[in-house]
Design an enzyme around this catalytic site. Structure first.
Site, short mmCIF file in Angstrom:
data_model
loop_
_atom_site.label_atom_id
_atom_site.label_comp_id
_atom_site.label_asym_id
_atom_site.label_seq_id
_atom_site.Cartn_x
_atom_site.Cartn_y
_atom_site.Cartn_z
N ASN A 188 6.85 3.22 4.99
CA ASN A 188 6.02 2.19 5.63
C ASN A 188 5.50 1.22 4.56
O ASN A 188 5.59 1.49 3.38
CB ASN A 188 4.91 2.82 6.48
N PRO A 189 4.96 0.07 4.97
CA PRO A 189 4.57 -0.96 4.00
C PRO A 189 3.56 -0.50 2.95
O PRO A 189 3.51 -1.07 1.87
CB PRO A 189 3.97 -2.07 4.87
N SER A 190 2.77 0.54 3.24
CA SER A 190 1.80 1.00 2.24
C SER A 190 2.45 1.84 1.15
O SER A 190 1.84 2.13 0.13
CB SER A 190 0.65 1.77 2.90
N CYS A 191 3.70 2.25 1.36
CA CYS A 191 4.43 3.01 0.33
C CYS A 191 5.02 2.04 -0.69
O CYS A 191 5.50 0.98 -0.34
CB CYS A 191 5.59 3.80 0.95
N THR A 192 4.99 2.46 -1.94
CA THR A 192 5.65 1.69 -2.98
C THR A 192 6.67 2.61 -3.64
O THR A 192 6.85 3.75 -3.21
CB THR A 192 4.64 1.22 -4.04
#
Length: 170
Positions: free
Chosen positions: A45-49
Site C-alpha cells: 500500500n502507499p504507506s509502504c516503502t
C-alpha cells in the site's frame, strides 16, 4: 470493533508462511499460545516503502514475545508471498479476500464497498480461551497501536502474567 473481554470469532484462512501456501485456523494456534492478530489494508500500500511496512513493528514483536503474530489483509496468497519476501516478514500473512474475518472483527473499511476485503489497520490480542485481551482500530491512516499495551496483553491474560525471562506469576 470487538471489545476487550469479548470472545474472538474463530476462522480459517489461506495464507503464506516462509514462501509456502498454508491454511491457518485460529483455534489450532490458540492451543499453543496467545495470538496477536494484525489487520492491515493491503500489501504494497502507499504507506509502504522499500524500507518500511505497516507490519515492521510486529516483526520485532515476534522475537520479543511467545505470542503468534498473524497478519491479515484482503490480498491474495500470491501477493502476500511477494510482499513477505520483499520485506522479510517471517510470520503468517493470511488472505481475507472476501472481508468475512475483517467484518466479524468489526474492522472492515465500510467506506470502500467495492473492495469487501479491505480492512482498517487493527490489532487484537486473543488469549488461549479466545478472549480478546487487547483491541485497537485505527481511525486515521497515521494512527498506530500502543505496542507496550499489546506486549502487556500478550504476556498477561486471565490470572497469569509471563515475565520477560519466561517465568510467570499469578
Amino acid at each position: 470493533v470487538l471489545g476487550e473481554g469479548t470472545e474472538a470469532p474463530t476462522f480459517e484462512l489461506p495464507g503464506v508462511v516462509e514462501g509456502r501456501p498454508v491454511r491457518v485456523r485460529l483455534d489450532s494456534l490458540l492451543v499453543e499460545s496467545v495470538v496477536v492478530l494484525v489487520f492491515y489494508p493491503a500489501d504494497f500500500n502507499p504507506s509502504c516503502t522499500d524500507d518500511t511496512t505497516d507490519l515492521d513493528e510486529f516483526v520485532v514483536f515476534v522475537v520479543q514475545s511467545d505470542a503468534t503474530v498473524l497478519g491479515v489483509s484482503g490480498d491474495s496468497v500470491y501477493s502476500h508471498r511477494a510482499f513477505a519476501e520483499q520485506h522479510r516478514i517471517d510470520f503468517p500473512l493470511l488472505s481475507d479476500s472476501d472481508g468475512r474475518v475483517a467484518e466479524a472483527y468489526g474492522v472492515r473499511a465500510e467506506e470502500i464497498d467495492d473492495h469487501r476485503g479491505v480492512a482498517r489497520s487493527a490489532v487484537f490480542v486473543v488469549d488461549p480461551d479466545r478472549i480478546v485481551q487487547y483491541a485497537w482500530r485505527s481511525e486515521e491512516t497515521a494512527d498506530e497501536p500502543d505496542l507496550e499495551a499489546v506486549e502487556h496483553a500478550a504476556r498477561c491474560h486471565g490470572d497469569k502474567c509471563e515475565l520477560p525471562d519466561g517465568k510467570s506469576y499469578l
